[in-house]
Design a protein around this motif. Structure first.
Motif, short mmCIF file in Angstrom:
data_model
loop_
_atom_site.label_atom_id
_atom_site.label_comp_id
_atom_site.label_asym_id
_atom_site.label_seq_id
_atom_site.Cartn_x
_atom_site.Cartn_y
_atom_site.Cartn_z
N MET A 1 76.28 65.82 137.22
CA MET A 1 77.44 65.17 136.64
C MET A 1 77.24 65.12 135.13
SD MET A 1 78.93 61.56 137.89
CE MET A 1 80.64 61.56 138.24
N SER A 2 78.16 65.70 134.40
CA SER A 2 78.03 65.78 132.95
C SER A 2 78.54 64.51 132.29
CB SER A 2 78.79 67.00 132.42
OG SER A 2 80.17 66.79 132.57
N PHE A 3 78.29 64.44 131.01
CA PHE A 3 78.73 63.27 130.23
C PHE A 3 80.24 63.14 130.21
CE2 PHE A 3 80.03 61.48 126.12
CZ PHE A 3 79.50 60.20 126.28
N THR A 4 80.94 64.26 130.13
CA THR A 4 82.41 64.20 130.10
C THR A 4 82.97 63.71 131.43
OG1 THR A 4 82.52 66.55 130.65
CG2 THR A 4 82.71 65.96 128.32
N ASP A 5 82.31 64.08 132.55
CA ASP A 5 82.75 63.58 133.85
C ASP A 5 82.60 62.06 133.93
OD1 ASP A 5 83.35 66.13 134.70
OD2 ASP A 5 81.40 66.42 135.70
N VAL A 6 81.49 61.56 133.44
CA VAL A 6 81.25 60.11 133.43
C VAL A 6 82.26 59.44 132.51
CG1 VAL A 6 79.61 58.30 132.78
CG2 VAL A 6 78.81 60.34 133.99
N LEU A 7 82.52 60.03 131.37
CA LEU A 7 83.49 59.47 130.42
C LEU A 7 84.89 59.42 131.02
CD1 LEU A 7 83.69 58.38 127.53
CD2 LEU A 7 84.23 60.69 126.80
N PHE A 8 85.29 60.50 131.69
CA PHE A 8 86.61 60.52 132.33
C PHE A 8 86.70 59.51 133.48
CE2 PHE A 8 87.33 64.96 130.63
CZ PHE A 8 88.35 64.56 129.77
N ALA A 9 85.62 59.36 134.23
CA ALA A 9 85.61 58.37 135.31
C ALA A 9 85.74 56.96 134.74
CB ALA A 9 84.33 58.50 136.13
N PHE A 10 85.00 56.68 133.67
CA PHE A 10 85.08 55.36 133.03
C PHE A 10 86.48 55.11 132.48
CE2 PHE A 10 84.65 52.63 129.26
CZ PHE A 10 84.17 51.49 129.89
N ALA A 11 87.07 56.12 131.83
CA ALA A 11 88.42 55.98 131.28
C ALA A 11 89.43 55.76 132.40
CB ALA A 11 88.79 57.21 130.46
N GLY A 12 89.26 56.44 133.52
CA GLY A 12 90.16 56.26 134.66
C GLY A 12 90.07 54.86 135.24
N ILE A 13 88.84 54.34 135.39
CA ILE A 13 88.65 52.99 135.90
C ILE A 13 89.24 51.97 134.94
CG2 ILE A 13 86.90 51.25 136.43
CD1 ILE A 13 85.19 53.56 137.55
N LEU A 14 89.00 52.16 133.65
CA LEU A 14 89.56 51.26 132.65
C LEU A 14 91.09 51.31 132.64
CD1 LEU A 14 88.89 49.28 130.36
CD2 LEU A 14 88.95 51.23 128.80
N GLY A 15 91.66 52.48 132.76
CA GLY A 15 93.11 52.63 132.82
C GLY A 15 93.69 51.97 134.06
N LEU A 16 93.02 52.13 135.20
CA LEU A 16 93.48 51.51 136.44
C LEU A 16 93.43 49.99 136.33
CD1 LEU A 16 94.37 51.86 139.39
CD2 LEU A 16 91.94 51.84 140.00
N PHE A 17 92.34 49.45 135.79
CA PHE A 17 92.22 48.01 135.62
C PHE A 17 93.29 47.48 134.68
CE2 PHE A 17 90.50 44.33 133.32
CZ PHE A 17 90.34 43.46 134.39
N THR A 18 93.54 48.18 133.60
CA THR A 18 94.57 47.76 132.65
C THR A 18 95.95 47.78 133.29
OG1 THR A 18 93.24 48.61 130.81
CG2 THR A 18 95.60 48.24 130.39
N ALA A 19 96.26 48.83 134.04
CA ALA A 19 97.55 48.92 134.71
C ALA A 19 97.73 47.81 135.74
CB ALA A 19 97.69 50.29 135.38
N LEU A 20 96.67 47.50 136.49
CA LEU A 20 96.75 46.42 137.46
C LEU A 20 96.94 45.07 136.78
CD1 LEU A 20 94.02 47.47 140.05
CD2 LEU A 20 96.49 47.37 140.41
N ALA A 21 96.24 44.84 135.69
CA ALA A 21 96.36 43.57 134.97
C ALA A 21 97.77 43.40 134.41
CB ALA A 21 95.33 43.48 133.85
N VAL A 22 98.32 44.45 133.82
CA VAL A 22 99.67 44.38 133.28
C VAL A 22 100.68 44.19 134.42
CG1 VAL A 22 101.47 45.74 132.13
CG2 VAL A 22 99.17 45.66 131.18
N GLY A 23 100.46 44.84 135.54
CA GLY A 23 101.35 44.68 136.69
C GLY A 23 101.35 43.26 137.22
#
Length: 104
Positions: A1-23
């Motif tokens: 698993m490369s650094f970019t994969d980890v970065l994209f996974a983190f960004a996806g989790i952060l985006g999901l959390f933000t969307a849920l909080a706003v919802g």
């Protein structure tokens, strides 16, 4: 698993959390506005601009047990600049609330 994969996974989790909080915040606001209209009362619209600060007061009350309410909000022509939050409760609840707000 490369650094970019980890970065994209983190960004996806952060985006999901933000969307849920706003919802959740949006649905809470909509529910309060609807119930206020049904019950023919002012509702949360008196708490900050368009009732947007009510979820903040609810979160503080939920996390610390102290009763939080908006004491005043300032601004000219709808440009809200400052909000003053009042807190009431026992000494332990006030201390917990103060520590929570200081940590933010």
């Amino acid at each position: 698993m490369s650094f970019t994969d980890v970065l994209f996974a983190f960004a996806g989790i952060l985006g999901l959390f933000t969307a849920l909080a706003v919802g959740v915040l949006s649905l809470t606001w909509l529910e309060r506005k609807t119930l206020a209209r049904i019950q023919q009362r002012a509702g949360p619209s008196v708490v900050g601009p368009h009732g947007l600060l009510q979820p903040v007061a609810d979160a503080i009350k939920l996390m610390t047990g102290a009763d939080a309410f908006l004491a005043a909000a300032g601004g000219i022509y709808g440009a809200e600049g400052a909000a003053y939050l009042g807190i009431s409760g026992s000494e332990a609840q006030l201390q917990a609330t103060t520590e929570l707000i200081d940590s933010i």
